[in-house]
Write a protein that holds these residues in place. Structure first.
Motif, PDB file in Angstrom:
ATOM      1  N   MET A  59       0.938  -1.458  -5.038  1.00 30.80           N
ATOM      2  CA  MET A  59       2.325  -1.047  -5.236  1.00 30.80           C
ATOM      3  C   MET A  59       3.077  -2.281  -5.772  1.00 30.80           C
ATOM      4  O   MET A  59       2.580  -3.400  -5.681  1.00 30.80           O
TER       5      MET A  59
ATOM      6  N   THR B 110       0.841  -1.196   0.000  1.00 32.95           N
ATOM      7  CA  THR B 110       0.000   0.000   0.000  1.00 32.95           C
ATOM      8  C   THR B 110       0.874   1.243   0.000  1.00 32.95           C
ATOM      9  O   THR B 110       1.996   1.237   0.499  1.00 32.95           O
ATOM     10  N   ASN B 111       0.333   2.324  -0.542  1.00 32.29           N
ATOM     11  CA  ASN B 111       1.054   3.595  -0.528  1.00 32.29           C
ATOM     12  C   ASN B 111       0.824   4.294   0.816  1.00 32.29           C
ATOM     13  O   ASN B 111       0.242   3.709   1.725  1.00 32.29           O
TER      14      ASN B 111
END
Length: 168
Positions: free
Chosen positions: A58, A50-51
């Motif tokens: 990602m 995840t960002n």
């Protein structure tokens, strides 16, 4: 790779309920976490995909991409053949040939055993350290599904629930 068996698992999020079918769920799904081991004896590794906002998809670590692309590598997972394989195809365009899959859920069911990891762990007396964590189901409910419409936070992420995310 140290082995020709690659234990692998995904944790995902989708606005579509899984009850509508794996393919419908997978169309807009995000891969948030992937876990793997370089062999059956190696410790598990986990990648947060995840960002900063907690949104998935990602890039995978190179070791994961290499294993998934290696034609002789067998991929080991619970419900991999139905769920993870479908998610890889829809979310990442990665195809895993069915002959490469060792699906523990399919194997358990074919022997008249329950398919779920928690029940299998009890039957085979797997230590608590090695078994599926007890709160796993509640963490999946928290992070992998949209929250009810009347909730202020519609989607739980590592930003909204950092302590739970670490356990997840």
């Amino acid at each position: 790779m140290a082995s020709d068996i690659f234990p692998f698992d995904l944790e995902t999020f989708s606005e579509t309920a899984l009850q509508k079918g794996t393919h419908a769920y997978a169309v807009g799904a995000e891969i948030m976490v992937c876990s793997w081991a370089s062999s059956l004896d190696a410790p598990a590794q986990v990648a947060d995909l995840t960002n900063d906002f907690g949104i998935g998809n990602m890039p995978f670590p190179e070791e994961v991409l290499d294993a998934l692309a290696t034609p002789w590598m067998q991929i080991l997972g619970a419900n991999f053949g139905n769920f993870d394989r479908t998610l890889l195809r829809y979310a990442r365009g990665i195809t895993v040939d069915p002959e490469r899959i060792i699906d523990t859920q399919v194997q358990a069911l074919s022997h008249g055993l329950p398919g779920g990891l928690e029940k299998l762990g009890e039957i085979f007396q797997i230590s608590d350290e090695d078994a599926k964590i007890k709160e796993g189901k509640s963490l999946i409910q928290l992070f992998c599904k949209p929250r009810p419409k009347n909730m202020a936070v519609r989607r739980a992420t590592k930003r909204t629930h950092p302590i739970e995310w670490q356990r997840f």
